[in-house]
Enzyme design. Structure first.
Site, mmCIF file in Angstrom:
data_model
loop_
_atom_site.group_PDB
_atom_site.id
_atom_site.type_symbol
_atom_site.label_atom_id
_atom_site.label_comp_id
_atom_site.label_asym_id
_atom_site.label_seq_id
_atom_site.Cartn_x
_atom_site.Cartn_y
_atom_site.Cartn_z
ATOM 1 N N LYS A 77 24.399 48.371 44.307
ATOM 2 C CA LYS A 77 25.669 48.350 43.574
ATOM 3 C C LYS A 77 25.692 49.480 42.554
ATOM 4 O O LYS A 77 24.933 49.483 41.581
ATOM 5 C CB LYS A 77 25.798 46.998 42.860
ATOM 6 C CG LYS A 77 27.005 46.864 41.987
ATOM 7 C CD LYS A 77 28.218 46.407 42.766
ATOM 8 C CE LYS A 77 29.427 46.262 41.853
ATOM 9 N NZ LYS A 77 30.651 46.032 42.638
ATOM 10 N N LYS B 205 36.882 39.497 47.658
ATOM 11 C CA LYS B 205 37.902 38.486 47.324
ATOM 12 C C LYS B 205 38.118 37.553 48.519
ATOM 13 O O LYS B 205 38.197 36.321 48.372
ATOM 14 C CB LYS B 205 39.210 39.167 46.921
ATOM 15 C CG LYS B 205 39.070 40.044 45.679
ATOM 16 C CD LYS B 205 40.370 40.709 45.294
ATOM 17 C CE LYS B 205 40.124 41.980 44.487
ATOM 18 N NZ LYS B 205 39.198 41.823 43.362
ATOM 19 N N GLY C 16 40.424 43.620 37.404
ATOM 20 C CA GLY C 16 40.469 44.701 36.436
ATOM 21 C C GLY C 16 41.850 44.966 35.863
ATOM 22 O O GLY C 16 41.977 45.334 34.691
ATOM 23 N N ASN C 17 42.911 44.762 36.661
ATOM 24 C CA ASN C 17 44.245 45.112 36.153
ATOM 25 C C ASN C 17 44.700 44.192 35.030
ATOM 26 O O ASN C 17 45.630 44.516 34.295
ATOM 27 C CB ASN C 17 45.280 45.133 37.284
ATOM 28 C CG ASN C 17 45.528 43.748 37.867
ATOM 29 O OD1 ASN C 17 44.599 42.970 38.044
ATOM 30 N ND2 ASN C 17 46.776 43.444 38.149
ATOM 31 N N LYS D 98 32.222 38.856 40.523
ATOM 32 C CA LYS D 98 32.895 37.807 39.747
ATOM 33 C C LYS D 98 33.693 36.858 40.638
ATOM 34 O O LYS D 98 33.866 35.691 40.291
ATOM 35 C CB LYS D 98 33.777 38.398 38.650
ATOM 36 C CG LYS D 98 35.008 39.144 39.119
ATOM 37 C CD LYS D 98 36.281 38.439 38.770
ATOM 38 C CE LYS D 98 37.524 39.220 39.171
ATOM 39 N NZ LYS D 98 37.516 39.995 40.394
#
Lengths: 313, 313
Positions: free
Chosen positions: B126, B276, B9-10, B214
């Protein structure tokens, strides 16, 4: 042959023009067999319109503006490349699997360069989105948009429809074609993009609020890809002259010069057939290669030279 | 090396998480130099998240539903592939031009296959979109959506987050890589897609309402492309153990077994670092190739093995 097919609204929306997700899905699925037949024999690039889809996105932007930051018009175009691209990917992959054809399809996010000095930006003329009462249009006008008074129907936004100059992502389409893919590219005429000076003086690419005629972009794309044939697929089998008169007749084999002469005397109108005729004339005049205007289910016959309005240099 | 970088997102929203068009554009432009540096030396595939962007599209759908037919969640994902793809295309093309690097970039509309039997579809967990009072959530619940009561904050929609099984458009990404392109693919984890029985008994591809992690998709994509390295780019230089305790320390060189052991004792949490860590473990375990977690501006050093959390088999 390498063929570029430009799909019109009837391949993308319901018979009544409806652009619900279901209507779009059904329309693309109905278009798939004709496209797969062409792809089985030829290198195929598919480009498509997005008018009703962009209209819907604009209205959502307007209605939700107080809660969610609206996105500019060029973003709406990019969004439709994602959704229509996905529909075409699914429908063609299924059609190839059904036929046992060893083909794959890929869809590219595609940008088209336009010129900020295009007359369209000084005087926007392309109507887009819905009619609104002035009270609702005024905040958008205050926001920099151009709206036109249509009397009793209300006000409607107009935007620039600049000339497509260059399809930036044509080299990616060429690479995919070379690898054997059917390629979906330049949907909605491509995301309108300009090069303007950045803070450090370098040129910077960026979207610009406009719509680009998808058939004119198809001509630019077909030229860039060295296509042998450009087919503009629409809802009629032929371009007509004398439309609505006793002398009405379909055009079969025509030269660019003949088409241009018909166009100059106003046979095709500005709305529907006009830009399609302009697109095929440009492609065939610039490249010396053939083009055609016909209905979606006749595209294979048009490629074979047995249906549609076929344009020769 | 062939490298897949997953942008968090960043790289895609403002420092405050803002997803206005301006904030997104600025964030992608700020990410471009680090990506261009990597692309100058390596074959590069970029994938990216889309959480805030999809959230915005969902809210627009809800607010405008009475006027414009809402599109399903998978369409929202496809839409963000168009917009974020365009931003990455412009920013990287500019960065390459500035550096005189002879590289091009292409962005693919990308579908990811999931299984309708995935547990996520039976019990969606989610959270997505905004909190609403029950009165506003109820029509959407009646429409088949699952919403969860968060007490004073209101109700919030939950959707399935199924396992990514196959990136359908990976072969197109491979073809573009082979032709020298940087490739943007599988944005937002890819458009969630299932194969289900059509009316005539054949299997038919179609979108399904879900979100896909993702980073987990990045692992599937990296494996499909035979990548040498998967880099998960986030807002911290390293994965940490003992986070928030006196024993807090960054992980530099770790094996999959070590990471899995840390994960099993709850070092990474489910929200941020957990997926991640899971993604890099899966890729490195399945392929025997390296992976890394690091901040966006350290991705070139992580590729060189001098920064970030580097994961070895």
């Amino acid at each position: 042959m390498r063929i570029v097919v430009a799909l019109g609204g009837n391949a993308l929306t319901g018979p009544d023009g409806s652009a619900t997700p279901e209507a779009q899905t059904d329309a693309v699925r109905a278009a798939a067999p004709a496209l797969a037949s062409l792809a089985a024999e030829h290198e195929l690039v598919i480009t498509h319109g997005n008018g009703p889809q962009v209209g819907n996105l604009l209205v959502k932007n307007e209605i939700a503006a107080a809660v969610v930051p609206p996105v500019p018009l060029d973003w709406c175009g990019a969004q439709t490349q994602g959704t229509i691209g996905t529909l075409l990917l699914d429908a063609l992959d299924d059609e190839f699997a059904k036929r046992g054809v060893e083909k794959r399809i890929a869809a590219l996010v595609t940008r088209t360069v336009v010129d900020l000095d295009d007359a369209g930006f000084r005087k926007p003329t392309k109507p887009i989105g819905r009619y609104l009462p002035l009270a609702e249009a005024q905040p958008l006008i205050d926001h920099g948009q151009t709206w036109v008074d249509h009397g009793a129907r209300g006000w409607r936004r107009v935007v620039a429809s600049p000339e497509p100059l260059d399809v930036l992502d044509a080299p990616a389409a060429a690479a995919l074609l070379g690898a054997g893919f059917v390629v979906v590219a330049a949907g909605g005429g491509g995301v309108p993009t300009v090069r303007s000076a950045a803070g450090d003086g370098s040129l910077e690419l960026g979207g610009v609020q406009a719509v680009i005629d998808k058939d004119l972009t198809a001509a630019v794309l077909a030229e860039a890809l060295g296509a042998d044939l450009l087919v503009v697929a629409t809802d009629v089998d032929h371009a007509m002259v004398g439309f609505g008169t006793p002398a009405e007749r379909p055009l079969h084999e025509v030269t660019v010069a003949e088409l241009q002469a018909y166009s100059a005397r106003g046979e095709f109108g500005a709305g529907g057939m006009g830009p399609k005729v302009e697109a095929v004339c440009r492609f065939t005049e610039r490249t010396g290669r053939r083009s055609a205007i016909t209905s979606l289910h006749r595209i294979a016959e048009a490629a074979a030279g047995t249906a549609g309005t076929r344009v020769a240099p």
